[in-house]
Design a protein around this motif. Structure first.
Motif, PDB file in Angstrom:
ATOM      1  N   ARG A  85       3.054  16.711   3.294  1.00 34.09           N
ATOM      2  CA  ARG A  85       3.881  16.909   1.949  1.00 34.09           C
ATOM      3  C   ARG A  85       4.896  15.939   1.750  1.00 34.09           C
ATOM      4  O   ARG A  85       5.225  15.290   0.396  1.00 34.09           O
ATOM      5  N   ILE A  86       6.051  16.023   2.669  1.00 39.55           N
ATOM      6  CA  ILE A  86       6.991  15.145   2.486  1.00 39.55           C
ATOM      7  C   ILE A  86       6.819  13.599   2.221  1.00 39.55           C
ATOM      8  O   ILE A  86       7.370  12.867   1.649  1.00 39.55           O
ATOM      9  N   GLU A  87       5.870  13.232   3.435  1.00 40.51           N
ATOM     10  CA  GLU A  87       5.355  11.916   3.081  1.00 40.51           C
ATOM     11  C   GLU A  87       4.762  11.310   1.676  1.00 40.51           C
ATOM     12  O   GLU A  87       4.955  10.274   1.185  1.00 40.51           O
ATOM     13  N   SER A  88       3.828  12.293   1.273  1.00 41.79           N
ATOM     14  CA  SER A  88       3.423  12.040  -0.083  1.00 41.79           C
ATOM     15  C   SER A  88       4.567  12.336  -1.260  1.00 41.79           C
ATOM     16  O   SER A  88       4.450  11.076  -2.149  1.00 41.79           O
ATOM     17  N   SER A  89       5.431  12.860  -0.789  1.00 45.98           N
ATOM     18  CA  SER A  89       6.529  12.941  -1.795  1.00 45.98           C
ATOM     19  C   SER A  89       7.476  11.635  -1.969  1.00 45.98           C
ATOM     20  O   SER A  89       7.635  11.259  -2.822  1.00 45.98           O
ATOM     21  N   LEU A  90       7.659  11.263  -0.535  1.00 41.43           N
ATOM     22  CA  LEU A  90       8.451   9.795  -0.502  1.00 41.43           C
ATOM     23  C   LEU A  90       7.515   8.645  -1.121  1.00 41.43           C
ATOM     24  O   LEU A  90       8.230   7.686  -1.738  1.00 41.43           O
TER      25      LEU A  90
END
Length: 125
Positions: free
Chosen positions: A67-72
């Motif tokens: 999720r954080i990778e896609s957010s970044l």
């Protein structure tokens, strides 16, 4: 202690092998078997605790990372670069500003924007 003494004598080439060899010996030295009249007695007061996370926690952690990778990835390139330079690599605003040829104030704004966006996208995780 044994490792420190061993390193003084010679360089350790394979730390894993040394630990695998010396750990059981250390255990024997530290906790010799309890005997009563020459017979071994079991240690009933030993408690083994598994500190590894359970499967659900591991799966949730992987989902959070995804999720954080896609957010970044959703951030504009310059904003993402600035955010990661500060938050992940610990660079100062001044250093980042110098590299990007922008003001420190502009770096502050980019990092604030990225923090707000990532926080919103990660809400509930």
């Amino acid at each position: 202690m044994r490792l420190a003494c061993c390193e003084l004598e010679r360089a350790v080439e394979n730390l894993d092998a040394l630990l695998n060899q010396s750990a059981p010996a250390q255990q024997i030295d530290t906790h010799p078997p309890r005997t009563k009249n020459g017979e071994r007695v079991a240690l009933d007061d030993v408690v083994v605790v598994d500190l590894a996370p359970d499967a659900d926690a591991v799966l949730l952690g992987k989902k959070r990372v995804d999720r954080i990778e896609s957010s970044l990835a959703r951030l504009p390139a310059r904003t993402r670069e600035t955010f990661l330079a500060h938050r992940v690599y610990g660079r100062t605003y001044t250093d980042i500003a110098g590299d990007l040829g922008i003001s420190t104030n502009a770096v502050e704004k980019l990092i604030a924007e990225a923090t707000l966006q990532v926080t919103c996208w990660m809400e509930g995780w």
